[in-house]
Design an enzyme around this catalytic site. Structure first.
Site, PDB file in Angstrom:
ATOM      1  N   CYS A  56       0.855  -1.193   0.000  1.00 37.48           N
ATOM      2  CA  CYS A  56       0.000   0.000   0.000  1.00 37.48           C
ATOM      3  C   CYS A  56       0.895   1.249   0.000  1.00 37.48           C
ATOM      4  O   CYS A  56       0.654   2.206  -0.738  1.00 37.48           O
ATOM      5  CB  CYS A  56      -0.902   0.063   1.230  1.00 37.48           C
ATOM      6  SG  CYS A  56      -1.680  -1.467   1.755  1.00 37.48           S
ATOM      7  N   CYS A  85       2.459   2.817  -3.288  1.00 37.30           N
ATOM      8  CA  CYS A  85       1.637   3.707  -4.117  1.00 37.30           C
ATOM      9  C   CYS A  85       1.177   4.938  -3.345  1.00 37.30           C
ATOM     10  O   CYS A  85       1.148   6.034  -3.886  1.00 37.30           O
ATOM     11  CB  CYS A  85       0.408   2.972  -4.644  1.00 37.30           C
ATOM     12  SG  CYS A  85       0.812   1.698  -5.847  1.00 37.30           S
ATOM     13  N   HIS A  86       0.818   4.747  -2.078  1.00 40.32           N
ATOM     14  CA  HIS A  86       0.165   5.835  -1.341  1.00 40.32           C
ATOM     15  C   HIS A  86       1.117   6.627  -0.458  1.00 40.32           C
ATOM     16  O   HIS A  86       0.723   7.659   0.077  1.00 40.32           O
ATOM     17  CB  HIS A  86      -0.956   5.271  -0.461  1.00 40.32           C
ATOM     18  CG  HIS A  86      -2.120   4.739  -1.239  1.00 40.32           C
ATOM     19  ND1 HIS A  86      -2.996   5.552  -1.908  1.00 40.32           N
ATOM     20  CD2 HIS A  86      -2.548   3.472  -1.468  1.00 40.32           C
ATOM     21  CE1 HIS A  86      -3.929   4.804  -2.505  1.00 40.32           C
ATOM     22  NE2 HIS A  86      -3.669   3.538  -2.253  1.00 40.32           N
ATOM     23  N   CYS A 136      -8.252  -2.139  -4.173  1.00 40.50           N
ATOM     24  CA  CYS A 136      -6.790  -2.007  -4.278  1.00 40.50           C
ATOM     25  C   CYS A 136      -6.117  -3.367  -4.136  1.00 40.50           C
ATOM     26  O   CYS A 136      -5.156  -3.655  -4.831  1.00 40.50           O
ATOM     27  CB  CYS A 136      -6.250  -1.011  -3.254  1.00 40.50           C
ATOM     28  SG  CYS A 136      -6.417   0.702  -3.805  1.00 40.50           S
ATOM     29  N   CYS A 138     -35.155   0.575  12.667  1.00 38.79           N
ATOM     30  CA  CYS A 138     -33.985   1.178  13.319  1.00 38.79           C
ATOM     31  C   CYS A 138     -34.415   2.495  13.983  1.00 38.79           C
ATOM     32  O   CYS A 138     -34.023   2.791  15.111  1.00 38.79           O
ATOM     33  CB  CYS A 138     -32.888   1.503  12.303  1.00 38.79           C
ATOM     34  SG  CYS A 138     -32.552   0.255  11.055  1.00 38.79           S
ATOM     35  N   CYS A 189     -35.996   2.545  17.498  1.00 43.91           N
ATOM     36  CA  CYS A 189     -35.070   2.517  18.631  1.00 43.91           C
ATOM     37  C   CYS A 189     -34.167   3.741  18.636  1.00 43.91           C
ATOM     38  O   CYS A 189     -34.075   4.452  19.631  1.00 43.91           O
ATOM     39  CB  CYS A 189     -34.228   1.242  18.609  1.00 43.91           C
ATOM     40  SG  CYS A 189     -35.123  -0.174  19.284  1.00 43.91           S
ATOM     41  N   HIS A 190     -33.494   3.992  17.517  1.00 46.86           N
ATOM     42  CA  HIS A 190     -32.409   4.979  17.542  1.00 46.86           C
ATOM     43  C   HIS A 190     -32.874   6.419  17.419  1.00 46.86           C
ATOM     44  O   HIS A 190     -32.088   7.335  17.595  1.00 46.86           O
ATOM     45  CB  HIS A 190     -31.371   4.636  16.480  1.00 46.86           C
ATOM     46  CG  HIS A 190     -30.626   3.386  16.825  1.00 46.86           C
ATOM     47  ND1 HIS A 190     -29.849   3.294  17.947  1.00 46.86           N
ATOM     48  CD2 HIS A 190     -30.573   2.165  16.239  1.00 46.86           C
ATOM     49  CE1 HIS A 190     -29.325   2.074  18.025  1.00 46.86           C
ATOM     50  NE2 HIS A 190     -29.756   1.366  17.012  1.00 46.86           N
ATOM     51  N   ARG A 207     -21.932  -4.526  13.518  1.00 44.05           N
ATOM     52  CA  ARG A 207     -22.809  -3.875  14.503  1.00 44.05           C
ATOM     53  C   ARG A 207     -24.265  -3.876  14.024  1.00 44.05           C
ATOM     54  O   ARG A 207     -25.196  -4.181  14.771  1.00 44.05           O
ATOM     55  CB  ARG A 207     -22.314  -2.449  14.740  1.00 44.05           C
ATOM     56  CG  ARG A 207     -23.206  -1.573  15.571  1.00 44.05           C
ATOM     57  CD  ARG A 207     -23.291  -2.012  16.991  1.00 44.05           C
ATOM     58  NE  ARG A 207     -24.567  -2.660  17.276  1.00 44.05           N
ATOM     59  CZ  ARG A 207     -24.953  -3.031  18.488  1.00 44.05           C
ATOM     60  NH1 ARG A 207     -24.156  -2.861  19.527  1.00 44.05           N
ATOM     61  NH2 ARG A 207     -26.106  -3.588  18.666  1.00 44.05           N
ATOM     62  N   CYS A 226     -27.837  -5.645  15.532  1.00 42.17           N
ATOM     63  CA  CYS A 226     -29.149  -5.037  15.768  1.00 42.17           C
ATOM     64  C   CYS A 226     -30.233  -5.785  15.001  1.00 42.17           C
ATOM     65  O   CYS A 226     -31.345  -5.945  15.496  1.00 42.17           O
ATOM     66  CB  CYS A 226     -29.134  -3.556  15.386  1.00 42.17           C
ATOM     67  SG  CYS A 226     -28.337  -2.521  16.631  1.00 42.17           S
TER      68      CYS A 226
END
Lengths: 106, 252
Positions: B68, B71-72, B105, B168, B171-172, B209, B213
């Site tokens: 990586c 190139c970066h 990549c 979602c 709840c959120h 995550r 839920c």
């Protein structure tokens, strides 16, 4: 095992108390869990940790299965003289790993 | 005198009311003091075990292509990148999260196999790239092709799902700040990923995550690679616009 993260001051004054903090990458598999097919996952934990300073043991810990993965340890040591701090830990598979750092005492 | 004082008072009240209404609350604020202390201290935050591993992976040359870094350059060049993902890739005509972007990549430039979103090396790379944006505002493009992706995510966020038949948003948004079992329901933001959850005892991605839920409401979770998952990730980022990146966050 992956490398741990250790934080120790580079230098301290003689007589001062300094903290050693170490975070160790380890699954700490308790032996109480089962995999998706119901088989018990064998216990595999770090069972012992020892720290020496200038060749002398200054801290030791026994680990038990209830300790969470990736344990974090912090303890205090009094600066005596410039020397090597060596931390060694051993797991259930018998693998040992160590990490060392020099502390300069002024 | 009286007439002049009143508008000033009204203005003061407005100034007090406005930021409160517009304020977004990171899940950090709902975590307990010990969890917050863990996140605040890089030496105690287990996420940094992955950050370090990611920095090493960044430098390492795989068998099939350059590193990586070849190139970066230095990984510090990635500052700001995580803060504007998910983003649209005009060359390929698709929206990408950081995981997908890294896999492009890997496959196109390193002749390496793509990594699963929960593979240790992928979490390590996303954590190492993410930490470079720590403290920056999460602000993704919401116009052009991203608008449709975000709109799809918004629709999913408001759809009732699973046997519990909850969205979602129920709840959120409606219940944010209330308790569910022992846990405070956070606003559900995306600004701290990948994130170390004490419950997982490991670092995990945002799709992981979200899957947790989804399983919680007894819905069939989408795999991390599903377009629905990317749409939700994009919507969460747009919804949380302005929150500071906390990667690697720590949560209970």
């Amino acid at each position: 095992m992956a490398r741990p993260l250790v934080s120790i001051p580079k230098s301290v004054r003689r007589g001062d108390i300094f903290d050693i903090r170490i975070l160790i990458a380890h699954p700490m598999e308790s032996g109480q869990r089962r995999d998706d097919s119901g088989r018990a996952i064998p216990r595999e934990i770090i069972n012992r940790f020892i720290c020496t300073y200038g060749g002398e043991e200054v801290f030791r810990a026994e680990f038990f299965p209830a300790i969470a993965a990736n344990p974090f340890l912090t303890f205090s040591v009094r600066a005596v003289e410039t020397g090597m701090i060596v931390m060694t830990w051993t797991d259930d598979l018998g693998a040992s790993q160590f990490e060392s750092a020099e502390i300069i005492v002024t | 005198m009286r007439a002049a004082a009143l508008p000033v008072l009204v203005l003061v009240l407005l100034l007090h009311a406005l930021p409160a209404a517009a304020q977004k609350r990171s899940g950090y604020q709902d975590a307990g003091p010990q969890v917050r202390a863990m996140q605040d201290d890089d030496a105690a935050n287990p996420g940094f075990l992955w950050v370090e591993q990611g920095r090493a992976a960044w430098q390492a040359s795989p068998p099939g292509g350059p590193a990586c870094a070849a190139c970066h350059g230095e990984i510090a060049a990635m500052r700001g990148v995580a803060a504007r993902y998910p983003a649209f890739d005009p060359a390929r005509g698709v929206a990408l999260d950081l995981t997908r972007r890294i896999n492009i990549c890997r496959t196109e430039r390193q002749s390496a196999r793509p990594l699963a979103s929960e593979a240790n090396e992928m979490l390590a790379l996303t954590a190492a790239i993410g930490v470079e944006s720590r403290g920056m505002s999460h602000r993704i493009a919401t116009d052009g092709a991203m608008a449709a992706v975000i709109a799809r995510g918004a629709a999913l966020f408001n759809t009732r799902l699973g046997q519990l038949n909850l969205s979602c948003a129920q709840c959120h948004e409606e219940r944010a700040g209330a308790r569910l079992g022992g846990a405070v329901i956070p606003e559900g933001h995306a600004n701290a990923y990948p994130e170390y959850r004490l419950e997982w005892q490991t670092l995990g991605s945002l799709p992981r995550r979200i899957r947790a839920c989804l399983t919680g409401v007894r819905a069939e979770p989408w795999p991390a690679e599903a377009p629905e998952m990317l749409a939700l990730e994009a919507y969460l980022a747009a919804r949380g616009e302005g929150l500071a990146i906390e990667t690697p966050g720590v949560r209970p």
